[in-house]
Design a protein around this motif. Structure first.
Motif, PDB file in Angstrom:
ATOM      1  N   TRP A 121      13.034 126.199 -12.292  1.00 21.97           N
ATOM      2  CA  TRP A 121      12.770 127.389 -12.796  1.00 21.97           C
ATOM      3  C   TRP A 121      11.368 127.949 -12.244  1.00 21.97           C
ATOM      4  O   TRP A 121      10.358 127.290 -11.925  1.00 21.97           O
ATOM      5  CB  TRP A 121      12.249 127.172 -14.312  1.00 21.97           C
ATOM      6  CG  TRP A 121      13.616 127.082 -15.273  1.00 21.97           C
ATOM      7  CD1 TRP A 121      13.975 125.966 -15.970  1.00 21.97           C
ATOM      8  CD2 TRP A 121      14.551 127.911 -15.446  1.00 21.97           C
ATOM      9  NE1 TRP A 121      15.020 126.188 -16.731  1.00 21.97           N
ATOM     10  CE2 TRP A 121      15.354 127.589 -16.307  1.00 21.97           C
ATOM     11  CE3 TRP A 121      14.723 129.395 -15.065  1.00 21.97           C
ATOM     12  CZ2 TRP A 121      16.539 128.244 -16.914  1.00 21.97           C
ATOM     13  CZ3 TRP A 121      15.870 130.125 -15.564  1.00 21.97           C
ATOM     14  CH2 TRP A 121      16.870 129.237 -16.477  1.00 21.97           C
ATOM     15  N   PRO A 151      29.025 128.348 -11.924  1.00 25.05           N
ATOM     16  CA  PRO A 151      28.013 127.433 -12.466  1.00 25.05           C
ATOM     17  C   PRO A 151      28.238 125.745 -11.789  1.00 25.05           C
ATOM     18  O   PRO A 151      27.273 125.083 -11.703  1.00 25.05           O
ATOM     19  CB  PRO A 151      28.514 127.136 -13.942  1.00 25.05           C
ATOM     20  CG  PRO A 151      28.817 128.459 -14.212  1.00 25.05           C
ATOM     21  CD  PRO A 151      29.528 128.923 -13.007  1.00 25.05           C
ATOM     22  N   CYS A 155      25.423 128.665  -9.109  1.00 20.64           N
ATOM     23  CA  CYS A 155      25.191 130.087  -9.160  1.00 20.64           C
ATOM     24  C   CYS A 155      23.494 130.155  -9.832  1.00 20.64           C
ATOM     25  O   CYS A 155      23.033 129.214 -10.620  1.00 20.64           O
ATOM     26  CB  CYS A 155      26.136 130.904 -10.078  1.00 20.64           C
ATOM     27  SG  CYS A 155      26.229 130.480 -11.843  1.00 20.64           S
ATOM     28  N   GLU A 157      21.027 131.216 -12.394  1.00 15.55           N
ATOM     29  CA  GLU A 157      20.808 131.467 -13.795  1.00 15.55           C
ATOM     30  C   GLU A 157      19.260 132.167 -14.405  1.00 15.55           C
ATOM     31  O   GLU A 157      18.351 131.939 -13.426  1.00 15.55           O
ATOM     32  CB  GLU A 157      20.690 130.062 -14.631  1.00 15.55           C
ATOM     33  CG  GLU A 157      21.917 129.186 -14.438  1.00 15.55           C
ATOM     34  CD  GLU A 157      21.785 127.810 -15.058  1.00 15.55           C
ATOM     35  OE1 GLU A 157      21.360 127.920 -15.982  1.00 15.55           O
ATOM     36  OE2 GLU A 157      22.014 126.689 -14.100  1.00 15.55           O
ATOM     37  N   PRO A 201      19.344 130.366 -21.284  1.00 19.04           N
ATOM     38  CA  PRO A 201      19.635 131.080 -20.120  1.00 19.04           C
ATOM     39  C   PRO A 201      21.022 131.494 -19.914  1.00 19.04           C
ATOM     40  O   PRO A 201      21.908 131.220 -20.797  1.00 19.04           O
ATOM     41  CB  PRO A 201      19.651 129.649 -19.099  1.00 19.04           C
ATOM     42  CG  PRO A 201      18.792 128.582 -19.935  1.00 19.04           C
ATOM     43  CD  PRO A 201      18.987 128.963 -21.657  1.00 19.04           C
ATOM     44  N   VAL A 202      21.248 132.532 -18.833  1.00 17.70           N
ATOM     45  CA  VAL A 202      22.219 133.249 -18.638  1.00 17.70           C
ATOM     46  C   VAL A 202      22.747 132.991 -17.290  1.00 17.70           C
ATOM     47  O   VAL A 202      22.002 133.170 -16.474  1.00 17.70           O
ATOM     48  CB  VAL A 202      22.160 134.636 -19.087  1.00 17.70           C
ATOM     49  CG1 VAL A 202      23.441 135.416 -18.438  1.00 17.70           C
ATOM     50  CG2 VAL A 202      21.938 135.051 -20.296  1.00 17.70           C
ATOM     51  N   ALA A 203      23.853 132.404 -17.096  1.00 19.60           N
ATOM     52  CA  ALA A 203      24.392 131.958 -15.815  1.00 19.60           C
ATOM     53  C   ALA A 203      24.918 133.394 -14.951  1.00 19.60           C
ATOM     54  O   ALA A 203      25.429 134.232 -15.916  1.00 19.60           O
ATOM     55  CB  ALA A 203      25.567 131.031 -15.655  1.00 19.60           C
ATOM     56  N   HIS A 220      14.254 132.314 -13.124  1.00 16.65           N
ATOM     57  CA  HIS A 220      15.407 132.003 -12.597  1.00 16.65           C
ATOM     58  C   HIS A 220      15.383 130.608 -11.816  1.00 16.65           C
ATOM     59  O   HIS A 220      14.457 130.258 -11.478  1.00 16.65           O
ATOM     60  CB  HIS A 220      16.150 133.303 -11.682  1.00 16.65           C
ATOM     61  CG  HIS A 220      15.073 133.580 -10.617  1.00 16.65           C
ATOM     62  ND1 HIS A 220      13.900 133.861 -10.537  1.00 16.65           N
ATOM     63  CD2 HIS A 220      15.315 132.990  -9.102  1.00 16.65           C
ATOM     64  CE1 HIS A 220      13.279 133.994  -9.257  1.00 16.65           C
ATOM     65  NE2 HIS A 220      14.266 133.689  -8.491  1.00 16.65           N
ATOM     66  N   SER A 222      18.785 127.522 -10.063  1.00  9.68           N
ATOM     67  CA  SER A 222      20.022 127.374  -9.589  1.00  9.68           C
ATOM     68  C   SER A 222      20.107 125.765  -9.802  1.00  9.68           C
ATOM     69  O   SER A 222      19.439 124.979  -9.242  1.00  9.68           O
ATOM     70  CB  SER A 222      20.415 127.896  -8.378  1.00  9.68           C
ATOM     71  OG  SER A 222      19.679 127.287  -7.292  1.00  9.68           O
TER      72      SER A 222
END
Length: 256
Positions: A121, A151, A155, A157, A201-203, A220, A222
């Motif tokens: 992050w 995922p 990818c 996130e 979190p959103v992938a 963000h 990965s």
């Protein structure tokens, strides 16, 4: 992008543009072929500890297997030509922030099967160069998938809304300068768990040629590539823009 800090751009670079980007990546891979040591512009992947840590520790890497590359538009000018032909600075970037962007850097983000390491992050604005004028300027990145990003193969996130929190504390080691001795244990700069918001979190899975555009303040990361045969390759173009109104807040460390 104002609300979440990121937005999907479906089918941004298809057909000839996608083919040209893939061809330019092939030329980057040729430049890396035979390399055994990472540099500031070409970071090689290393099993177990990851490419960034291996580079900082002076540890062995996989010959010619790229994890990332910096200033790719300088090494292979075709990258700059493609982003110009797509009108990214005057199109998606300008529509998002109200003014055209200025390209300041471009990257390759390779995540090879099985050995592709994680990226922790972070906020891109934490790594803005000196004199960037963080109070006056921001960055917007357009990250284009050249292969399917999922995922499973790492990818990107995002934490929605985290671009509104100001610059959060980052911990870890800075990249060592040429001539400095290797670090015994290297920790990639990141935002520690205690400073992360509790938002889920959103992938962002993407098909080849699709992209995600995001603000330089949004958190963000990965995950590693855990697949046996699904590479995740992407390029990103980073644009300097007038500081978006939604991110004009004092850094977290400066607030009482």
């Amino acid at each position: 992008m104002r609300e979440n800090g990121f937005v999907r751009l479906p089918a941004l670079a298809t057909g000839d543009a996608l083919a040209r980007l893939r061809g330019a990546v092939g030329r980057l891979e040729e430049l890396a072929r035979g390399r055994t040591v990472s540099t500031g512009d070409f970071v090689l992947e290393a099993p177990g500890i990851g490419g960034w840590a291996a580079w900082q520790q002076g540890a062995g890497a996989l010959t010619g297997v790229l994890r990332s590359a910096d200033r790719i538009h300088a090494h292979v000018p075709e990258f700059d030509a493609v982003q110009r032909s797509l009108g990214l600075a005057d199109g998606p970037v300008a529509r998002a922030v109200g003014a055209p962007g200025t390209l300041v850097n471009a990257f390759l983000w390779a995540k090879p099967p099985a050995v592709g390491s994680a990226k922790p992050w972070h906020q891109d604005m934490a790594f803005a160069p000196p004199g960037f004028g963080a109070r006056e300027h921001g960055v917007v990145t357009i990250w284009i998938a050249l292969e399917r990003a999922t995922p499973r193969n790492g990818c990107v996130e995002f934490i929605p809304g985290s671009h509104l929190l100001g610059l959060l504390p980052h911990t870890g080691d800075r990249e060592r300068l040429p001539g400095e001795p290797p670090l015994e244990e290297a920790v990639e700069p990141h935002v520690a768990d205690e400073h992360l918001p509790r938002t889920e979190p959103v992938a962002m899975p993407l098909e080849p040629g699709s992209a995600v555009m995001f603000d330089g303040m949004v958190l963000h990361r990965s995950a590693p590539n855990t697949t046996a045969a699904e590479p995740r390759t992407a390029v990103s173009f980073v644009y300097k823009v007038p500081r978006p109104s939604w991110s004009r807040r004092e850094p977290a460390a400066a607030r009482p």
